[in-house]
Design an enzyme around this catalytic site. Structure first.
Site, PDB file in Angstrom:
ATOM      1  N   GLU A   4       0.873  -1.172   0.000  1.00  0.00           N
ATOM      2  CA  GLU A   4       0.000   0.000   0.000  1.00  0.00           C
ATOM      3  C   GLU A   4       0.907   1.218   0.000  1.00  0.00           C
ATOM      4  O   GLU A   4       1.683   1.419   0.931  1.00  0.00           O
ATOM      5  CB  GLU A   4      -0.911  -0.011   1.225  1.00  0.00           C
ATOM      6  N   CYS A  64      -1.474   8.847   3.745  1.00  0.00           N
ATOM      7  CA  CYS A  64      -1.491   8.395   2.345  1.00  0.00           C
ATOM      8  C   CYS A  64      -2.706   8.971   1.641  1.00  0.00           C
ATOM      9  O   CYS A  64      -2.673   9.242   0.450  1.00  0.00           O
ATOM     10  CB  CYS A  64      -1.588   6.878   2.269  1.00  0.00           C
TER      11      CYS A  64
END
Lengths: 233, 1039
Positions: free
Chosen positions: B810, B844
């Site tokens: 990720e 993120c």
């Protein structure tokens, strides 16, 4: 080269349209090839495999509505990853290649098929798929380019391979050497029984997940909550 | 403990305001049943009150219904298009947004969006109102016309249809805008004070008076706050002048909203409120007092109650106010704290000696309160969950306010549109020292009757302002009036029996099986039987903040020691000791960490691989139990972990709370999911038709490499997913947050989990990470971090002479937000600030590219610029800090370099000031630039920097293509009231998580499974149902 094809706007538009068609709709389309498959020794197996794969469409179509705080809707659904290279090695059977091609198409991807050792068969299958309505932008048979060239396709999102274990190691290295997006490698190493393709969650590897969260209160969703506060229970 | 039975004793108030203050906060989220049982005693009808109130309410309703002119066109419209119908909701949405859209194309598209999808035909000739039926015809025809250029399948239709559609669009737009203005007129008295005063004349002649409210919601910028201040000032001035002109009229008053007067009216900014806001309001109070115009401070969200009371006390006790009876306050009866607040106000009035006007309302933010509590995982709700609970509270409060010993202390003002509530108050009252209040445009006929029958003064709360500012207010009113269940709605509905409308709420509540509403689960129970929601204190509530803060403070001076943990043993040999300091202040040492060398990595690999078969064979229930225990332990040690997150990772208070909560949620979610997934073998048919039966088993040894930005949540999310599915784990946390990681694994080991299952290695990526990812004993890597590191890991894994390993990566994102001109600018900017700058942009999911439709860009950028000036950057230990430090000097220098480069080639929109105290830490000021093209951006900048791009509405698809072409695909925000537009963008964007009409950060485990595509990650999504299966493989069982 595929880069030019895949980067062009038309390809993007066709791929989006293909992806939005939904798993069941694509499965219905692909199902029409089952009874027209070219005659081979493993035809019965091919039909069984395709039927088993296409039967999973409804499950994949099903968006999950997720439980959460009030005033929001949260949905998880699946979409195709995009441009997918399907490779069939010399050691594998058309059965596994066909399974991967159909799985990739049914899950909303565009396929570049590279199976130089099964050229005639691959050509027949592609012709059949075009005949039933798979767009030419969505399925491309590429026997002349080398595997190395195809692995360099800039827009590649997924690689599927029907091959032996040792080949998977080599393919993994080649994919890892690429710059940019990490391209997952999905393999079927059991070319006789396709035991991986048939596993319940195998097709999840062909798709990407999307979560959609909507603040429903911004478009009148709080009305139902208010009604709940007045419930006569 | 506060008891309602005590407060009717006149001596009760003698305790003084300071003493009674202590009763308020603890009731914030107290047990609803306990509170209501207590309140019911006070609300119980006494003597013949029940009969009197029912009789009076019946008379009122019959009179209203008999009066042909009593039902306004708008009431009839709302009756037909109630909010229980799709058409009603669509009309409300249109009303909310249409008037603020500056460009014709977007306005037309919104009309098409709302009118084309509903079934107007079913409403034809339903209503007795000719106007309503005509409107329905209009909507039906409009719906037909706006879809004329589409066939049923959505494809374009004939040229003639398209032409007809295009030609009719300006007319339809004008008609719809006019219709929305008519709806607006129902609820707004005038666009300015002279107009309002003029329009109010007929009502004043009937005996009404007014409380004027200046339309507008919370100010986001100082400039907006100044604007609202001037509006209030002028309103007071005007009312004062009119009072002088018409001395025989009942004096009007002005209502003010504190949130309109300060851009940061929040508990967390209490110091500013008690200084800056106090000064501002004092100016208005002095002005009002000079002109003898009463002021009422409106009530707002529950979190602001205590702050508003503290401000009120300061104002009320101020010499400028002393001796004046004109400073009033609104109290919301749906609040569990309503009665103790009233008691405190009475004691305050007794202390000071001046009467306080108190408007008792039921409360208008109920839906928001419920939602926020569920999102935050709070211990309970601050409001009653049943409407009849609120009604009982209202009557209990009314009895107290009407009691004899409050004479001269409180001037009660009962605001209601419910005939029974009004009748019950009249039945309860032994005197007429009170007034009624209603909203402009609501309950006209009912209150006309009340004035005629009772002679009690009635004041109309009347919004004044232009239509653009009306919209949020209008929606609140439509929500109140439009629901089938609302009294106003049922009053207008002749089919609703009068007997149902005059039931005493005490009787209704008593008849329910439970006093709380079983359809609204407590925040901890929103996931039902699946799992318990993680919990959090509400740091805006004194009674919850105080013990929480004390618990955290107890850890702030500690020194932590972190080591590798191999087979449960701390490893200090073969390691290098590193001193850990706080990113907020590098002179503060938090502890030491021992970074390991290659020999320790080998020990960990040996231990994990040796134990793997045993752990794989451990029943999933046992594995899940260890993980659940860890979740509970994290909550038990919440204070310590929060302190660590603040000190080592520079997290603000709320970020640190959210961090621990997410970790807890991961534990509970994965434990539940694993049991569901692994408990039973799975079956399917092979190609020969034979049934295959297979068991899900862990893959073996998994390496979890986690980032510093979520040092507990992502760290434990990866580990728990791997462990619970039967894998042994070697965890390699980011070196910047080793202390947190070590403490988390200590807690995990304290659950009794076998020490062979989890190994912790501290150290840098080059030493530890590389060794791990090149080792053939490792069956997979779970990684969160940069795209470049993910590629390195992938290459390391691929170099091994063994079958490809699992890699779940990720990575980052160039996350965009699309804002079209239907969006609400204030909401957009709040969400931009949160999405772009919370956690110093080190998420993120954080917003990097804000794409704003050109037609509203100037307004959005003005607001954004103003809001950024109000952000507070600094010490994350302080409650008032919005933005803490970035993680280290490398990150800081990279971000500062980008800012300098952007200053050369882009327009700086705003930059939040950095106070001098930031010098000792690694801070980066939140910064916004305007760019001309996506191509100006390079790689992701992982910090508080937002790039803004204007776009033309017609360029939307090209912009989506450009965003897709960046290759990143993690999060996307969309602000649009046009659901077709939002759906179109969402469908086309190649991203993992899309958030519509909200911020784009803070994904909840199991609710918003998180992860991207393309350069943003491989999938599957963390916290989602497809995650755990990837940690397993299916192994066929012998037949």
């Amino acid at each position: 080269m595929f880069d030019n094809t895949f980067l062009n706007a038309q390809h993007v538009a066709v791929l989006e349209h293909w992806d939005r068609r939904g798993f069941r709709s694509r499965a219905n389309l692909l199902a029409t090839i089952v009874d027209q498959l070219p005659e081979t020794a493993e035809l019965a197996k091919q039909k069984t495999l395709l039927r088993a794969l296409l039967a999973k469409a409804d499950g994949l179509d099903q968006a999950d509505t997720l439980l959460g705080p009030t005033g929001e809707s949260n949905v998880l659904y699946l979409a195709g990853r995009g441009d997918t290279l399907v490779y069939g090695s010399e050691t594998t059977s058309p059965l596994a290649i066909l399974g991967l091609v159909v799985a990739a198409l049914m899950t909303g991807n565009a396929v570049i098929l590279h199976a130089p050792y099964h050229a005639d068969w691959a050509e027949q299958v592609c012709r059949l798929l075009y005949q039933v309505g798979v767009p030419s932008n969505i399925l491309t048979l590429s026997q002349d380019d080398s595997l190395e060239q195809l692995l360099a396709t800039q827009t590649l999102k997924l690689m599927c391979a029907a091959c032996g274990v040792l080949e998977t190691i080599d393919l993994g290295r080649q994919l890892a050497a690429r710059e940019g997006v990490l391209v997952p490698l999905v393999t079927e190493i059991d070319s006789v029984q396709c035991s991986h393709l048939l596993q319940p969650d195998f097709l999840w590897r062909f798709v990407t997940e999307k979560t959609r969260t909507i603040n429903t209160t911004a478009v009148g969703g709080n009305a139902s909550l208010l009604a709940l506060g007045s419930a006569s229970i | 403990m506060f008891k309602t039975s005590d407060i009717l004793d006149p001596a009760y108030l003698n305790q003084g305001a300071a003493s009674l203050w202590a009763n308020i906060s603890p009731l914030y989220a107290a047990d609803e049943s306990v509170i209501l049982r207590d309140l019911m005693r006070l609300a119980t009808p006494q003597g013949n009150e029940l009969a009197k109130s029912e009789q009076r309410a019946t008379t009122l309703i019959e009179h209203v219904r008999a009066n042909a002119g009593a039902i306004h066109m708008i009431d009839a419209l709302l009756l037909e298009y109630s909010l229980d119908t799709r058409e009603g909701i669509l009309l409300m949405c249109l009303a909310e947004a249409l008037m603020r859209i500056p460009d014709a194309d977007t306005a037309d598209a919104l009309i098409r969006d709302k009118l084309s999808v509903a079934d107007w035909k079913q409403h034809l000739s339903h209503s007795d109102s000719l106007l309503v039926n005509m409107s329905t015809w209009g909507l039906l025809l409009t719906g037909k016309v706006v879809t004329m250029d589409e066939r049923e399948d959505g494809s374009p239709s004939s040229i003639i249809n398209q032409l007809l559609n295009r030609m009719s669009e300006p007319v339809i737009r004008k008609v719809m805008q006019q219709a929305m203005k008519i709806m607006g007129h129902q609820f707004v008295l005038g666009q300015d004070m002279p107009e309002a005063f003029k329009c109010g004349k007929p009502y004043r002649a009937k005996g009404y008076t007014y409380s004027f409210d200046m339309l507008g919601e919370a100010a986001l910028t100082q400039s907006d706050a100044n604007h609202y201040f001037n509006d209030y000032w002028q309103a007071i001035q005007f009312v004062g002048q009119q009072q002088a002109k018409f001395p025989n009229e009942i004096p009007a008053s002005v209502s003010i909203k504190l949130s309109a007067l300060h851009p940061r009216y929040e508990v967390l900014q209490q110091a500013r409120e008690m200084n800056e806001l106090l000064i501002t309001v004092l100016k208005l109070v002095s002005h009002a007092r000079n002109l003898n115009v009463a002021i009422t401070i409106d009530a707002e969200e529950a979190d602001r109650l205590e702050l508003s009371l503290q401000l009120f006390e300061q104002l009320y006790r101020h010499p400028q106010t002393k001796g004046w009876k004109g400073l009033g306050l609104v109290v919301q009866a749906y609040s569990k704290r309503a009665l103790p607040v009233l008691a405190w106000l009475a004691a305050l009035a007794q202390d000071v000696g001046d009467r306080i006007p108190v408007r008792l309302v039921k409360g208008a933010y109920w839906d928001t309160e419920i939602k926020l509590c569920q999102q935050k995982g709070l211990s309970g709700y601050p409001v009653f969950t049943r409407k009849e609970g609120t009604d009982v509270s209202y009557l209990a409060c009314a009895r107290f306010l009407l009691s004899e010993h409050l004479r001269g202390l409180i001037w009660p003002q009962f605001a209601s549109h419910n005939a029974h509530t009004l009748a019950a108050i009249m039945a309860m009252a032994q005197h007429n020292r009170f007034e009624f209040q209603r909203l402009h445009g609501m309950g006209d006929a009912l209150h006309d009757q009340v004035i005629q029958q009772s002679g009690v003064i009635t004041r109309i709360y009347a919004p004044v302002g232009n239509h653009k500012d009306l919209l949020p207010y209008l929606v609140r009113r439509l929500l109140e009036n439009g629901a089938n269940s609302s009294f106003v709605h049922r009053l207008a509905d002749q089919r609703c029996p009068v007997a149902e409308l005059v039931q005493h709420p005490y009787e209704v509540l008593k008849s329910r099986k439970t006093l709380y509403n079983p359809q609204i689960p407590l925040p901890s129970q929103i996931f039902g039987a699946q799992r318990v929601n993680s919990s959090s204190p509400n740091i805006a509530i004194h009674s919850q903040w105080q013990p929480f803060n004390a618990a955290v403070k107890a850890h702030l001076n500690r020194q932590w020691q972190a080591t590798a943990l191999v087979n449960g043993q701390a490893v200090t040999e073969h390691s290098q000791m590193i001193s850990v300091s706080s990113p907020a202040n590098r002179t503060i040492t938090v502890g030491t960490a021992h970074f390991v060398n290659a020999s320790v990595v080998e020990q960990a690999l040996q231990t994990a691989s040796t134990f793997a078969p045993e752990w794989q064979a451990t029943p999933v229930e046992q594995r899940a139990d260890f993980i659940r225990q860890l979740g509970n332990l994290l909550e038990t040690h919440q204070a310590e972990l929060i302190a660590l997150c603040q000190l080592e990772a520079g997290k603000t208070v709320q970020d640190a709370i959210d961090e621990v909560r997410e970790a807890v949620d991961f534990c509970r979610y994965y434990a539940q999911q694993a049991e569901q997934l692994c408990a039973q073998p799975e079956t399917w048919l092979d190609l020969s038709g034979q049934q295959v039966k297979a068991q899900r088993l862990g893959r073996g040894v998994l390496v979890c490499i986690s980032p510093w930005n979520f040092p507990l949540a992502i760290f434990l999310g990866q580990i728990t997913a791997a462990l619970v599915t039967g894998n042994t784990v070697i965890a390699k946390p980011a070196e910047q947050t080793s202390l947190i990681a070590h403490r988390a694994i200590e807690l995990l080991l304290s659950t009794g989990i076998p020490s062979g299952a989890i190994q912790l290695l501290l150290g840098d990526g080059a030493t530890v990470g590389t060794l791990l990812t090149r080792d053939p004993r490792v069956q997979g890597v779970v990684f969160t971090g940069s795209t470049e590191t993910a590629q390195r890991i992938n290459r390391n894994l691929s170099q091994r002479d063994c079958p490809p390993a699992l890699l779940i990566a990720e990575t980052g994102g160039q996350n965009a937000m699309f804002v079209d001109s239907t969006a609400l600018p204030e909401q957009v900017v709040k969400d931009v600030v949160l999405s772009g700058f919370a956690s110093a942009g080190q998420r993120c999911s954080a917003l990097r590219i804000l794409c704003v439709q050109r037609d509203i860009a100037d307004r959005i950028l003005d607001l954004l610029s103003g809001a950024m000036q109000e952000l507070r950057v600094g010490d994350p230990l302080l409650l008032a800090t919005d933005v803490g430090p970035v993680i280290d000097e490398t990150a800081q220098q990279g971000l500062l370099k980008h800012i300098e480069q952007m200053k050369q080639r882009a327009r700086l929109i705003a930059q939040t000031p950095l106070p001098a105290t930031c010098d000792k830490g690694t801070f980066v000021a939140p910064t916004a630039f305007e760019i001309q093209s996506i191509s100006e951006l390079g790689r992701e900048q992982f910090g508080p920097i937002v790039h803004v791009l204007r776009y033309e509405a017609r360029e939307l698809d090209r912009l989506i293509d450009a965003i897709n072409a960046t290759g990143y695909g993690l999060t996307l925000g969309i602000h649009s009231r046009n659901e077709h537009t939002a759906a179109h963008i969402e469908a086309r964007a190649k991203v993992g998580n899309t958030y519509i009409n909200r911020n784009q950060i803070g994904a909840m485990v199991g609710v918003q499974p998180f992860g991207g595509q393309g350069l943003s990650g491989t999938g599957p999504k963390a916290g989602g149902c497809h995650y755990l299966p990837r940690f397993t493989h299916l192994v066929a069982l012998e037949s």
